[in-house]
Design an enzyme around this catalytic site. Structure first.
Site, PDB file in Angstrom:
ATOM      1  N   SER A   1      53.603  32.775  68.862  1.00  0.00           N
ATOM      2  CA  SER A   1      53.374  34.220  68.798  1.00  0.00           C
ATOM      3  C   SER A   1      54.678  34.926  69.483  1.00  0.00           C
ATOM      4  O   SER A   1      55.560  34.954  69.374  1.00  0.00           O
ATOM      5  CB  SER A   1      53.655  33.670  70.998  1.00  0.00           C
ATOM      6  OG  SER A   1      53.094  35.366  71.873  1.00  0.00           O
TER       7      SER A   1
ATOM      8  N   LYS B   1      56.402  29.404  73.226  1.00  0.00           N
ATOM      9  CA  LYS B   1      56.189  29.713  72.056  1.00  0.00           C
ATOM     10  C   LYS B   1      56.851  29.313  71.081  1.00  0.00           C
ATOM     11  O   LYS B   1      57.203  28.992  69.454  1.00  0.00           O
ATOM     12  CB  LYS B   1      55.345  31.098  72.127  1.00  0.00           C
ATOM     13  CG  LYS B   1      53.932  30.892  72.529  1.00  0.00           C
ATOM     14  CD  LYS B   1      53.432  29.716  71.834  1.00  0.00           C
ATOM     15  CE  LYS B   1      51.630  30.049  72.276  1.00  0.00           C
ATOM     16  NZ  LYS B   1      51.074  29.378  71.006  1.00  0.00           N
TER      17      LYS B   1
ATOM     18  N   TYR C   1      56.194  31.267  79.014  1.00  0.00           N
ATOM     19  CA  TYR C   1      54.733  30.727  78.178  1.00  0.00           C
ATOM     20  C   TYR C   1      55.707  30.936  76.569  1.00  0.00           C
ATOM     21  O   TYR C   1      55.706  30.355  75.582  1.00  0.00           O
ATOM     22  CB  TYR C   1      53.973  32.122  78.124  1.00  0.00           C
ATOM     23  CG  TYR C   1      52.867  32.489  76.865  1.00  0.00           C
ATOM     24  CD1 TYR C   1      51.677  30.970  76.580  1.00  0.00           C
ATOM     25  CD2 TYR C   1      53.122  33.473  76.416  1.00  0.00           C
ATOM     26  CE1 TYR C   1      51.175  31.979  75.296  1.00  0.00           C
ATOM     27  CE2 TYR C   1      52.437  33.414  74.626  1.00  0.00           C
ATOM     28  CZ  TYR C   1      52.063  32.766  74.628  1.00  0.00           C
ATOM     29  OH  TYR C   1      51.340  32.967  73.453  1.00  0.00           O
TER      30      TYR C   1
END
Length: 254
Positions: free
Chosen positions: A143, A161, A157
């Site tokens: 991402s 990633k 998060y």
């Protein structure tokens, strides 16, 4: 050629959104597709939908964060078909938002497990069967957050990633001698049920997101599925350790 001797693709988190479109595209490409998920009703419906389109598909219910469940299910798939040609590690998610000061260890571990542990568990279990595959490859999802570290509350998060970006390259190095390619895609803002809440409650905010995308529109699940179809194909046989941005130029900002 019987289906048991045809191409086999495993797609995690494939009962909806991008994952299902990927499974459908690979099925259209001639793969037998194994859909993974934890919503058994949705899994059954998706298999019925694919079967109606002439695609050979089956559903496997297991939690990608469970080492034992992943290992036993991937092994069962590999033994049934005597190989795995493509593993698409689609499962993942934000897992909620939390600033670091208030972040519980449980939240931290849950997000890392969903996005990073899952890639490790599935890839490790699939490697013995990928060695017998045709143009075998693993395709992961990273991402923009892996580079930007995510927005407020999404820092872990982003961290997970970034880990996916690194493990993609590490796996590519580790598996090159077997002819197994490992790549990643980095989807931008894709119009899926993932954004359903803000789309329903703040449609003007949702619509405004396209203003930050160079091509002037949000992505569709099919945009991601097309790239994954290419990465899985013979046409991509000299591509490994790469991450492809699928964001309409969003990563550059405008």
């Amino acid at each position: 050629m019987s289906k048991l001797n045809g191409k086999v693709a495993v797609v995690t988190g494939a009962t909806g959104g991008i994952g299902f479109e990927v499974a459908k595209r690979l099925g259209t490409d001639g793969y037998t597709v194994i859909l993974n998920g934890i919503d058994d009703d949705a899994g059954a419906k998706r298999v019925t939908e694919l079967t109606a389109q002439g695609i050979t598909a089956e559903y496997r219910s297991f939690d990608v964060t469970s080492e034992e469940a992943v290992t036993s299910n991937i092994k069962a798939i590999g033994e049934k078909y005597s190989k795995i040609d493509v593993l698409v590690n689609n499962a993942g998610g934000l897992g909620g938002r939390s600033r670091f000061e208030d972040m519980t260890t449980e939240f931290y571990r849950n997000v890392m497990a969903l996005n990073l542990d899952s890639v490790f568990f599935t890839s490790r279990a699939a490697i013995p069967f990928l060695k017998s595959g045709e143009h075998p490859s693993i395709i992961n999802y990273t991402s923009n957050a892996g580079w930007t570290a995510g927005g407020p509350g999404a820092g872990i998060y982003g961290t997970s990633k970034a880990g996916v970006h690194a493990i993609t390259r590490a796996l590519a190095k580790d598996l090159a001698e077997y002819g197994i390619r490992v790549n990643a895609v980095s989807p931008g803002t894709i119009d899926t049920p993932f954004h359903a809440q803000i789309k329903a409650t703040k449609p003007e905010v949702f619509a405004s997101w396209a203003n930050n995308i160079m091509l002037g529109r949000l992505g569709q699940p099919e945009d991601v599925a097309g790239v994954i179809s290419f990465l899985a194909s013979k046409d991509a046989s000299f591509i490994t350790a790469e991450t492809i941005q699928i964001g309409g130029g969003q990563a550059l900002g405008i």
